[in-house]
Design an enzyme around this catalytic site. Sequence first.
Site, short mmCIF file in Angstrom:
data_model
loop_
_atom_site.label_atom_id
_atom_site.label_comp_id
_atom_site.label_asym_id
_atom_site.label_seq_id
_atom_site.Cartn_x
_atom_site.Cartn_y
_atom_site.Cartn_z
N SER A 138 0.34 -3.44 4.52
CA SER A 138 0.84 -2.73 2.95
C SER A 138 -0.48 -1.64 2.97
O SER A 138 -1.67 -1.73 4.02
CB SER A 138 0.44 -3.99 2.36
OG SER A 138 -0.27 -3.32 0.96
N TYR A 151 -4.76 -11.76 0.90
CA TYR A 151 -3.69 -10.84 1.12
C TYR A 151 -3.76 -9.93 2.19
O TYR A 151 -3.28 -9.12 3.06
CB TYR A 151 -2.48 -10.32 0.28
CG TYR A 151 -1.77 -9.71 0.34
CD1 TYR A 151 -0.65 -10.25 0.36
CD2 TYR A 151 -1.85 -8.23 0.23
CE1 TYR A 151 0.57 -9.10 0.27
CE2 TYR A 151 -0.43 -7.09 0.35
CZ TYR A 151 0.61 -7.86 0.46
OH TYR A 151 1.40 -6.75 0.85
N1 NAP Z 1 6.08 -4.98 -3.06
C1 NAP Z 1 5.06 -4.35 -3.00
O1 NAP Z 1 4.41 -3.47 -3.93
C2 NAP Z 1 4.39 -5.04 -1.82
C3 NAP Z 1 3.64 -3.33 -1.56
C4 NAP Z 1 3.49 -3.81 -0.16
C5 NAP Z 1 3.54 -4.73 1.07
N2 NAP Z 1 4.65 -5.30 0.72
C6 NAP Z 1 5.43 -6.19 1.85
O2 NAP Z 1 6.50 -5.99 1.77
C7 NAP Z 1 7.04 -7.35 1.75
C8 NAP Z 1 7.92 -7.63 1.53
O3 NAP Z 1 7.71 -8.02 0.18
P1 NAP Z 1 8.77 -7.82 -1.75
O4 NAP Z 1 7.57 -7.41 -2.21
O5 NAP Z 1 9.64 -7.49 -0.77
O6 NAP Z 1 8.25 -9.21 -1.99
P2 NAP Z 1 9.99 -10.71 -2.25
O7 NAP Z 1 10.91 -9.84 -3.45
O8 NAP Z 1 8.44 -11.50 -2.76
O9 NAP Z 1 10.15 -10.91 -0.98
C9 NAP Z 1 9.57 -11.84 0.23
C10 NAP Z 1 10.40 -12.33 1.10
O10 NAP Z 1 9.50 -13.47 2.53
C11 NAP Z 1 10.65 -14.16 2.11
N3 NAP Z 1 9.12 -15.43 3.10
C12 NAP Z 1 8.04 -15.69 1.84
N4 NAP Z 1 7.76 -16.36 2.61
C13 NAP Z 1 8.25 -17.08 3.85
C14 NAP Z 1 8.85 -17.94 4.89
N5 NAP Z 1 7.46 -18.68 5.36
N6 NAP Z 1 9.19 -17.58 5.79
C15 NAP Z 1 10.43 -17.04 5.80
N7 NAP Z 1 10.64 -15.77 4.91
C16 NAP Z 1 9.66 -16.14 3.97
C17 NAP Z 1 10.60 -14.72 0.60
O11 NAP Z 1 12.03 -15.45 1.16
P3 NAP Z 1 12.07 -16.69 0.43
O12 NAP Z 1 11.18 -17.50 -0.85
O13 NAP Z 1 13.85 -17.49 0.35
O14 NAP Z 1 11.32 -17.28 2.11
C18 NAP Z 1 11.74 -13.21 0.53
O15 NAP Z 1 12.91 -13.04 1.07
C19 NAP Z 1 6.41 -8.13 2.20
O16 NAP Z 1 5.93 -8.43 3.61
C20 NAP Z 1 4.89 -8.02 1.47
O17 NAP Z 1 3.73 -7.89 1.33
C21 NAP Z 1 5.20 -5.27 -0.62
#
Ligand code: NAP
Length: 252
Positions: A138, A151
């Site tokens: 990120s 985070y």
């Molecule tokens: N959205 C943003 O603005 C943003 C910005 C920068 C970086 N990111 C990064 O992008 C990635 C995806 O984020 P997102 O925004 O798409 O969030 P999200 O919709 O909350 O997705 C997170 C995913 O991670 C899975 N997960 C969480 N804990 C887990 C575990 N212990 N084992 C296996 N799977 C797990 C969740 O599924 P389950 O709960 O079913 O396990 C879900 O599929 C993350 O690494 C996040 O830090 C996001």
Amino acid sequence: MQSYPWKHVWITGGSSGIGRELAVALHKAGVKVSVSARSADTLEALATEHEHIRGYPLDVTHEDAVGQTVAAIETERGPIDLAVLNAGFWELSDGNDLRLDLFKQSMDVNYMGVTNCLTPLVATMAGRGSGHVAVVASVAGYRGLPRSAYYGPTKAALNNLCESLQPDLNRRGVKLQVINPGFVRTPMTDKNDFPMPFLMEPSAAVSQILKGLAGERFEIAFPWQLVALLKFARILPISLYLWLMRTFVART
Ligand SMILES: NC(=O)c1ccc[n+]([C@@H]2O[C@H](COP(=O)([O-])OP(=O)(O)OC[C@H]3O[C@@H](n4cnc5c(N)ncnc54)[C@H](OP(=O)(O)O)[C@@H]3O)[C@@H](O)[C@H]2O)c1
């Protein structure tokens, strides 16, 4: 139809947000996709809707289970050409009420979750002399940001990890990239109660990710406006940077 160089892609955190959007986009392009997350029901529903997507329920913090899952995916569906290590956890920190459990959970999922996956993947890919791994970090890892104490350090650590490993893995035929998104509208950010500059839709984020994965740059970072701002913040002297952050915190 867009065509990509991968026959089989594994995505962790594929049950929602960026991971799910990426899985569906790759599926539409004719790529075989294996997805992991903890919620087995959601993965099953995704696989039912998409013929070439198969779910492998997994908690990435369980290191033994990760090794077994990588082996099962490769046995059942063939070698993983590209792994996108995307599972993540975000919780706002409050300096007046720091919680050790949230420090641990953030590091366990965001950092150890990636290393748990990387270790068996690199062993199999380096053995074959080919493979591609992308780690989702990120822009929050560029510099310490207010309220991001759980985070931000995990994402900074991922950037450092990838920089450290890239030369070795490159020599062994494994391409390693780091993905640094800005704000993307997903269940993770839906709960945020603060302004999110340059917020992107998941489809736009996935277009950037796919373009970057098909290219040769080590870092895939977007949107450019936020990336430029935060990379500029990175070169500010620490006293000026902290003064700006204190001023920002005092106003919020
Ligand atoms: N959205 C943003 O603005 C943003 C910005 C920068 C970086 N990111 C990064 O992008 C990635 C995806 O984020 P997102 O925004 O798409 O969030 P999200 O919709 O909350 O997705 C997170 C995913 O991670 C899975 N997960 C969480 N804990 C887990 C575990 N212990 N084992 C296996 N799977 C797990 C969740 O599924 P389950 O709960 O079913 O396990 C879900 O599929 C993350 O690494 C996040 O830090 C996001």
